[in-house]
Design a protein around this motif. Sequence first.
Motif, short mmCIF file in Angstrom:
data_model
loop_
_atom_site.label_atom_id
_atom_site.label_comp_id
_atom_site.label_asym_id
_atom_site.label_seq_id
_atom_site.Cartn_x
_atom_site.Cartn_y
_atom_site.Cartn_z
N ALA A 176 80.94 35.85 52.97
CA ALA A 176 82.37 35.62 53.22
C ALA A 176 83.23 36.84 52.91
CB ALA A 176 82.85 34.42 52.40
N GLY A 177 82.63 38.02 52.86
CA GLY A 177 83.41 39.23 52.68
C GLY A 177 83.09 39.95 51.39
N PRO A 178 83.67 41.15 51.23
CA PRO A 178 83.34 42.01 50.08
C PRO A 178 83.92 41.48 48.77
CG PRO A 178 85.10 42.99 51.38
CD PRO A 178 84.61 41.80 52.16
N THR A 179 83.27 41.90 47.68
CA THR A 179 83.70 41.57 46.33
C THR A 179 83.71 42.87 45.53
OG1 THR A 179 81.57 41.29 45.22
CG2 THR A 179 82.32 39.46 46.62
N VAL A 224 88.09 36.42 43.64
CA VAL A 224 88.01 37.09 44.94
C VAL A 224 88.48 36.14 46.03
CG1 VAL A 224 86.52 38.27 46.59
CG2 VAL A 224 86.00 38.41 44.16
N GLN A 225 89.28 36.65 46.92
CA GLN A 225 89.69 35.85 48.07
C GLN A 225 88.73 36.11 49.23
OE1 GLN A 225 93.79 36.32 49.14
NE2 GLN A 225 93.66 35.00 50.94
N GLY A 284 77.53 40.53 45.51
CA GLY A 284 78.11 41.48 46.45
C GLY A 284 78.60 40.85 47.73
N ARG A 285 78.10 39.65 48.04
CA ARG A 285 78.55 38.96 49.25
C ARG A 285 78.51 37.44 49.06
NH1 ARG A 285 73.41 40.19 53.22
NH2 ARG A 285 71.81 39.99 51.62
N ASP A 325 79.57 45.59 53.04
CA ASP A 325 80.68 44.93 53.74
C ASP A 325 80.84 43.47 53.34
OD1 ASP A 325 78.54 43.69 55.03
OD2 ASP A 325 78.77 44.84 56.88
N GLY A 326 79.93 42.97 52.49
CA GLY A 326 80.05 41.60 52.02
C GLY A 326 79.65 40.55 53.05
#
Length: 504
Positions: free
Chosen positions: A129-132, A33-34, A101-102, A139-140
């Motif tokens: 740091a964002g969604p995975t 994941v980025q 999830g986040r 929303d992560g």
Amino acid sequence: MATASTTNKSSTPSFPTFENTFATLGDAFSASVQAQPFKSSYLIAANEPLAEQLGIDPSLIRHDFFRQIFSGEKLADGSQSIAAVYSGHQFGVWAGQLGDGRALLLGDIKLHEPDSNSYSRYEIQLKGAGPTPFSRMGDGRAVLRSSLREYLCSEAMNALGIPSSRALSLIGSDQYAMREQPEKTAIVARAAPSFIRFGSFEHWYYNDEHEKLKQLADFCLEHYFSSCLVEENPYQAMLKNIVRLTAEMIAHWQAVGFMHGVMNTDNMSILGLTLDYGPFGFMDGYQPQQICNHSDTQGRYAFHMQPRIGQWNCHALAQAMLPLIGDVNAAQEALATYVPSFEQKHAQLMAAKFGFQRTQDGDLDLISDFLDIMAKGNSDYTNSFRALSNYKLAPVSLENEKLRDLFLDRESLDKWLERYKTRLITEQSNDEQREITMKRSNPKFVLRNYLAQQAIEAAENKDFSELERLYTVLLHPFDEQKELENYAALPPDWAQTISVSCSS
């Protein structure tokens, strides 16, 4: 603790090289994941002692590179950004696949100075740091409120001597996420020898993928429970160790008055670490049935339930490991270590809190009766034990009167104190020495919800001075710190309106 300051934008500095031990398990165990960094971010706080232990030069903390790495803007050398898959029971109900999830695992760093539990590496995660692929419509992101609480409590627990994940940094932003209302977001970089959970094993068991289950178990044996490899049944031996570590961790929680709030199996560490700080709380007025999680409408994770739920979770793990252990009786034998492990550790911790040099018949009744008196009068848990540390055998003393002032039913307390005095005299207890030893077990300072709330409200206005002061206090919970006496004060009336839940 380093806090927000002017950054240095010079050339890229030297930084420890990450390895990716967990990623060697293969793609089935995680997703690449980025991170989705904030449009703009700023350093709120960083844990300099932990950074040094990880081989990060403290001067690097104020460099842009540090902020970029721990906000997800850049990857350090050797780092991979992955989210782990796992499943779990939530509030006692099988929830199926969950996963990070986040949270993004950046990899692991070899410790410059191995810590006392002998782990030589720490994994580093970014939370928020964002969604995975495992965000489940989320929303992560993590809000500043919960991120600041986790940053503080991770280090507070470590200072109390309670096994816990650690917090390396707290990165803030002006970006908002919608919860019950719009809230500022942040990213916590957290560290632990491993973030593998009970639910990591449950995932493969309930998906009937026993080869993957064995692969995960063998990985854990190699990296965390290598001493079990010489046993006749290494998987049973590993389960027994996990059960013991879990029981001892929860004994620590009960002794200090800590409530986790959401003891789902996906929040339980195989290493017996306090993990995933959400709706936690430390006792103010002692109420055994207190529920700290507003979402826990049935009281499953109430304070007095924690030992029982810890045992339930161990049973869930044993079920998941049964194909490896191969025998129900062997699994039950491992599980049978829970109760004696908890009782032994809890008795040891409570004896220290009461200043007992050795165990005697009647100690459990004496301890239980003191807690009952506290509960009937809603006496403050932390302050009552701290005041008990000052108890004097002399008939009249100012310290004894201060202790009595914390209790509504002074008649019952006085009767109890006579029994306590008799108990201390039997082992020729010395007031001065007992006070010293008891104050090593009875903290003066814990992360009360109202203290965290004050730091949160200031931080939301980009004033991090209260966070820094509170952090400094919590690093030395057993010291007097007389100049910071107000941090040991009882909660104000407005603190009763504070509500914490699973939403963060």
